[in-house]
Design an enzyme around this catalytic site. Structure first.
Site, short mmCIF file in Angstrom:
data_model
loop_
_atom_site.label_atom_id
_atom_site.label_comp_id
_atom_site.label_asym_id
_atom_site.label_seq_id
_atom_site.Cartn_x
_atom_site.Cartn_y
_atom_site.Cartn_z
CB ILE A 1 -0.94 0.01 1.22
CG1 ILE A 1 -0.11 0.01 2.51
CG2 ILE A 1 -1.91 -1.15 1.17
CD1 ILE A 1 -0.95 0.18 3.75
N GLY A 2 2.14 1.12 0.13
CA GLY A 2 2.97 2.32 0.14
C GLY A 2 4.44 1.98 0.15
CB SER B 1 13.29 2.57 6.09
OG SER B 1 12.00 2.53 6.65
N GLY C 1 9.02 -0.85 1.97
CA GLY C 1 7.63 -0.84 1.58
C GLY C 1 6.72 -1.18 2.74
CB VAL C 2 3.79 0.26 4.11
CG1 VAL C 2 2.71 -0.07 5.13
CG2 VAL C 2 4.85 1.18 4.70
CE LYS D 1 8.90 1.85 8.21
NZ LYS D 1 9.02 2.94 9.22
CG ASP E 1 9.71 13.25 12.22
OD1 ASP E 1 9.52 14.44 11.89
OD2 ASP E 1 9.81 12.30 11.43
#
Length: 1228
Positions: A957-958, A962, A964-965, A981, A1071
């Site tokens: 999905i993304g 660092s 892909g998800v 992840k 962050d």
């Protein structure tokens, strides 16, 4: 009688005081004295004289039969008037001069003088007075004043007898000076009972008069001050005493002296003889007219040529050698020798007599005269037994005397064995010639040939050095401080890199703003450098060391703009003066290496120095002949590749291989080098030229390093010439790796140098191996654009066309695509074709690419070996292996280091390069070990199982920074959707952040923090299983919806809850932004992405590292100050503005300007503050306090009215759905 010279043993001469009135030679040494002998009797002192302006050989004159009754008798009466005065002065000198007798000659002098005294007991003062003023002996005549009591017939009888005895002793020259007396000489002395004639060859009386007069003035004080009470037979110095002279006379009368009066007793005449160098009459200038004497001498010498050969060989009698003190004392005979037209034919005889009769230790060393016409072979003086040796005063003679001195001086001091110094004429003649050769060596060393000698010396010292010579200063390894920026009094920046200036200007930070807040600008620039993903790469990119540049494009990027201000081609000789200067991205150090290649061979149109000259120029300043080849000294004067494309065929290579690249190495940092088309052609066509080039290149290491910058830049990569870096070389270890490159290069060249004459390397090997090594100095550091150079013996060099132009172009390509043609070739280069160059460049690049791949494979093998060793070490540490296995692993553990892996490249790299390579490898190993530790740590954290067995139906999905998800279903609960992840650890620049994130998430179980489910380490990939938040991030809501203050308050409340939990755990998220706030479909909010979170403990209550996203970053982080948990509160305030206005402040600004504005503006201004309520503005002001001490913390903010009066989380659900629908529609 013997001669003693106190100051200069060779400056002893006897002349008449009347003759000494002409010449006043102030350069002559003083202190010459004549003693009558060791025995009792009056003593005569003589003053040393310089030789007359014209000197003739006495080789034949000494043995001439005309010496009997020759003009010497006619001159005797002219000097009788001076007898009394000179006798008194000589008596004084005898007493002091007799103390300098050599011990080795003392006994011999005593024996000879005793014979003289016994045979001649009637020596009287009158004899001295009569003999004191005798004129100089002419060539062909002998000084018979010592035997003046007899008549001419007696002289001829004695001459005949002595001639016979000489002939008898001709074959007995082997008698050494200090041991035995030739039987012929003893017989002649005992039978005839005659004193050896104090024979002096007449020469130009005018010159002698002048010289004697000047010496009398100069030396009278020295003689008077000389010790008078010294024993007459004690001396340890090399100077010859008058007793030595007397012994020489008594022992070698038949050799050098032709006694004119056989009836006179020997001792009386020796004791009564008066030196012509009478110091008692310094003012007298009366002298016989020299022209007649000169004519007579010349005539006599021409008539006696035939006799001289025999007699001159006879004069090599060992009798003279017994008293070596006269061996180096030039007599007036000698000076006549030197000007004689027959000197070449007579030199050997004269030298033989000199070496056998006198010691060269007494040779004159300070004589000066410009009028003498000595030849190079008339070095040794023909020392007859005359007691009137004069001082040679010629420059040539002076040099030659020194040489002869050094050759034969030992004979005067040591009682050598039989026959050592009783050399025959030819042998001694050779000695004399060798003396002249030595003189030639001196002149070559100190004269016009100095360049040759210095160049040879530079060759001999080239391999010591770095050396140099071979002195090298290493660069700091992994140094990140590439620029130091300061602020002057006007508020302007000093030392600001041009890239930073461009960045500031591009970021919209004006000069005025920079002057208003200079420190803030420096802080944000430093932050911008540190916050890049790879700080080292970013720093290098600042100087245009782009890792992504094509490696096959060579060192040049023709269209790249200059990264640094272009320097002028201000090189000595104007090597690149005519060509335009354009800065290049490559560092000066890399261009230095290119210079080494470019300057290998000089253009034929330029003056080509010989190999010696080129070597010389490396150690000296560049030769003016090579002026056009000199390198500009400006470190930044780069030239683009296109300017170096040769445009005409190469001229024929010169007949002799030349190595004239040395000039470029006087300016190692220069980068614009003139280069001729014929340079590489020469090397490719002549394999031997490759070796000629190597020594010069080796020199450059040593010497070409004048400035520390150039030396450091040169050193920045030398040892791994033949080992390509790993495909993704980390910049930190690559710096030391590249540092050792130049050393490996020089070591690679040294074998070629050593074997240049026996095993020339083929041109192709030189093309592929040596020449390619130079441009690739910092390859490992920046993924530079050349393949590693292969070893010279086995490099897959690209094919070189047979035609000279093709060879040339190929060589030029192999050396450096960037080459500046010399100004002399500029016009011709414009018209030459470039297609050949392009073809060769293509071939070259292909070959280099293959070579790089080969070296990369080698490096990979080495790395695999190290990994294996490290695994063994880990097994040893964990105790999996027994002691034997552990010891074996430890033995293998320190593998052969990479620098030692390539010893064929040569050992000339020097200690610095080897040390750099070792340090680089140690750093790489340390990093590798650190990675292994991280992996080991992850193994302890992660689940050892296979995630594919637990989670199925993965849907990506993304893609994050660092990894892909993915979405997946849990096998244990199909309704449970998890987010995975997936990260490749090898591609993660900061693996410790991953561990940090896992640890924080694993230890932070909170409703407002994304739950950590599990983690797996599978085949180098890290799988992190987390709770799936299907609503997406807050960013989607912000961008697709308008939020109310109540909804904003809900987000702030839920976020503050999570932050309070993290802060209570001592964790700073650092962050916080809308991207890291996740929502589900119900509107629940959770904080994610703990990669940048930091732990705070009691010891480290503040953090100073630069992390976070610039737009949400607190001012204390931008200013690089200490900070604490309140930085998250600032970020929360920025996120509130983001929710209010749809974007954070300064989002339209560049990140650098945003940092500047954050650091300088303080609290950002709202676009429409009037539309907001007081509570939200108060809450926002509390969150955005510049002073973190005044800033509220998470707990305080949770009690604020704005938070307490906010909406419920369910109010966010519609926003989540809307954002999701819009996002899906956009994706469709």
């Amino acid at each position: 009688m013997s001669i003693l010279s106190e100051n200069n043993p060779t400056q002893t001469s006897i002349t008449d005081p009347n003759e000494s009135s002409h010449l006043h030679n102030p350069e002559l040494n003083s202190g010459t004295r004549v003693a009558s002998g060791p025995g009792p009797g009056p003593e005569v002192e003589s003053t040393p004289l310089a030789p007359p302006t014209e000197v003739m050989n006495t080789t034949s004159a000494n043995t001439s039969s005309l010496s009997l009754g020759s003009p010497m008798h006619e001159k005797i009466k002219q000097f009788d008037q001076d007898e009394v005065d000179t006798g008194e002065t000589n008596d004084r000198t005898i007493e002091s001069g007799s103390s300098d007798i050599d011990d080795s000659q003392q006994s011999h002098n005593n024996n000879n003088n005793n014979n003289n005294n016994e045979s001649n007991p009637e020596s009287s003062e009158a004899d001295d007075e009569k003999t004191q003023g005798m004129p100089p002996r002419m060539p062909g005549t002998f000084n018979v004043k010592g035997l003046h009591q007899g008549d001419d017939s007696d002289n001829e009888k004695q001459y005949t007898e002595l001639t016979k005895s000489i002939n008898k002793r001709t074959s007995k020259d082997s008698y050494s000076p200090g041991t035995l007396e030739s039987p012929g000489t003893l017989n002649a002395l005992e039978t005839n009972n005659v004193s050896p004639a104090v024979i002096e060859e007449e020469q130009h009386t005018s010159s002698l008069e002048d010289l004697s007069l000047s010496l009398q003035h100069q030396n009278e004080n020295a003689r008077l001050s000389a010790p008078r009470s010294a024993p007459p037979q004690v001396s340890t110095s090399k100077t010859s005493s008058f007793h030595d002279m007397s012994s020489v006379i008594s022992s070698s009368t038949s050799v050098h002296k032709i006694p004119s009066n056989p009836t006179s007793t020997r001792g009386s005449h020796l004791s009564s003889y008066k030196s012509t160098l009478d110091p008692g009459k310094p003012a007298q200038a009366a002298a016989p007219p020299p022209p007649e004497i000169d004519i007579d001498n010349l005539l006599t010498k021409s008539e006696l040529d035939s006799e001289t050969d025999t007699l001159s060989s006879a004069t090599n009698s060992p009798n003279l050698l017994r008293n070596d003190t006269l061996q180096g004392i030039p007599t007036r005979d000698d000076e006549n020798i030197d000007d004689s037209p027959r000197q070449l034919s007579q030199n050997t005889s004269a030298t033989s007599r000199n070496t056998s009769g006198t010691s060269t230790s007494t040779v004159v060393k300070n004589s000066r005269s410009g009028t003498s016409k000595l030849t190079s072979t008339s070095t040794a003086h023909n020392q007859t037994a005359a007691i009137t040796p004069i001082i040679p005063s010629h420059n040539k003679f002076h040099q030659q005397v020194i040489n002869t001195n050094s050759t034969n001086s030992s004979s005067s001091l040591e009682p050598l064995g039989v026959g050592i110094n009783s050399n025959s004429s030819p042998k001694n003649g050779k000695k004399r010639k060798s003396g002249s050769k030595v003189r030639g060596v001196f002149s070559s060393m100190f004269g016009k040939n100095k360049s040759t000698s210095s160049s040879s010396s530079s060759n001999s010292g080239s391999n010591s050095h770095s050396q140099e010579v071979n002195i090298k200063i290493s660069t700091p390894f992994n140094a990140k401080h590439l620029a130091h920026v300061g602020i002057d009094d006007n508020g302007s920046y000093t030392g600001l890199p041009i890239e930073w200036e461009r960045l500031l200007s591009a970021s919209g930070i004006t000069k005025k703003e920079q002057q208003q807040h200079p420190q803030a600008v420096m802080d944000i620039v430093a932050f911008y450098q540190d916050t890049s993903e790879n700080p080292d790469d970013a720093a290098f990119k600042k100087f245009h060391f782009d890792n992504n540049k094509s490696s096959s494009s060579g060192w040049s990027n023709e269209n790249t703009p200059p990264a640094t201000p272009g320097g002028s081609n201000s090189g000595s000789g104007g090597g690149g003066g005519g060509a335009p200067s354009s800065p290049h991205r490559t560092p000066p150090s890399s261009i230095i290496e290119k210079n080494n290649v470019e300057q290998k061979v000089i253009t034929p149109s330029q003056s080509m120095p010989t190999k010696t000259e080129s070597k010389q120029s490396e150690n000296q300043h560049p030769h003016e002949d090579n002026a056009t080849q000199y390198t500009p000294r400006t470190p930044t004067s780069h030239v683009q590749e296109g300017q170096f494309i040769p445009s005409r065929p190469a001229p024929k290579p010169p007949s002799t291989p030349l190595s004239s690249m040395s000039v470029s190495h006087k300016t190692p940092s220069s980068q614009s080098l003139p280069r001729s088309d014929s340079q590489s052609d020469i090397r490719s066509s002549t394999p031997k030229s490759h070796q000629d080039i190597s020594p010069s290149k080796i020199k450059i290491r040593s010497i070409s390093s004048k400035s520390l910058k150039s030396m450091r830049s040169r050193k920045s990569g030398d040892k791994f010439t033949h080992i390509a870096p790993a495909p993704p070389p980390p910049s930190l270890p690559s710096i030391p790796k590249s540092k050792s490159h130049s050393a490996s290069l020089s070591s690679q060249l040294r074998p070629a140098t050593n074997g240049s004459t026996t095993a020339p390397i083929p041109a192709s090997a030189a093309f592929g191996g040596e020449n390619n090594a130079l441009p690739r100095q910092r390859i490992n550091e920046f993924k530079a654009h050349r393949a590693p150079p292969p070893p010279p013996s086995a490099s897959p060099a690209p094919p070189v066309p047979p035609a000279p132009p093709a060879n040339l172009l190929s060589e030029q390509t192999s050396e450096i695509p960037q080459q500046r043609t010399a100004p002399s070739q500029a016009l011709a280069d414009v018209t030459a074709p470039t297609n050949i160059y392009e073809i060769q460049q293509t071939k070259y690049q292909e070959a280099q690419q293959k070579l790089r791949e080969k070296k990369a494979r080698e490096l990979e093998e080495i790395q695999r070996l190290r990994e294996k060793n490290e695994r063994q070490n880990r097994q040893q540490e964990t105790g999996q292996n027994n002691a034997d296995t552990a010891s074996g692993g430890s033995n293998i553990a320190p593998p052969v280091p990479v620098p030692n892996k390539k010893p064929p490249s040569g050992s000339g790299g020097g200690r610095d390069a080897k040390q750099a390579a070792l340090i680089a490898q140690k750093k790489r190993e340390e990093k590798k070990r650190k990675n292994l530790q991280i992996i080991a740590k992850l193994k302890t954290i992660c689940n050892p199982g296979d995630p594919n067995e637990l989670y199925v139906d993965l849907v990506k999905i993304g893609q994050g920074a660092s990894g892909g998800v993915f979405l997946a279903h849990d096998v244990r609960d199909k309704s449970n959707i998890v987010a995975i992840k997936q990260m490749n650890l090898e591609q993660q620049p900061k693996k410790e952040l991953i561990i940090n994130e896992i640890l924080v998430m694993k230890g932070s179980s909170h409703p407002n923090i994304v739950n950590f489910i599990d983690s797996y380490l599978l085949k180098g990939d890290l799988w992190v299983i987390m709770e799936y938040m299907e609503g997406g991030s807050l960013t989607d809501i912000v961008t697709h919806s308008v939020m109310t203050e109540g909804q904003i308050g809900v987000v702030c409340r839920e976020t503050l809850k999570g932050l309070k939990f993290l802060h209570s755990k001592g964790v700073i998220h650092r962050d916080i932004k809308s991207d890291n706030i996740l929502l589900n479909m119900d509107g629940n909010i959770k904080i994610t992405d703990f990669g940048f979170c930091a732990q705070i403990n009691e010891i480290n209550s503040k953090r100073i590292t630069m992390v976070g996203t610039p737009y949400w970053m607190a001012p204390e982080i931008v200013s690089r100050k200490e900070y604490g948990p309140k930085v998250d509160v600032w970020s929360l305030g920025i996120m509130i503005i983001e929710m209010l206005e749809g974007e954070p402040p300064y989002l339209n600004e560049t990140p650098l300007r945003a940092l500047y504005l954050i650091a300088t503006n303080g609290t950002p201004k709202l676009k429409d503050p009037e539309s907001l309520s007081y509570d939200i503005r108060k809450f926002l002001a509390w969150c955005l306090q510049v002073d973190f001490n005044k800033r509220a913390d998470a707990d305080e903010l949770l009690h604020d009215n704005f938070i307490t009066e906010c909406d419920d989380v369910s109010s966010l659900s519609p926003l989540v759905k809307i954002a999701r629908l819009k996002k899906m529609s956009e994706s469709d």
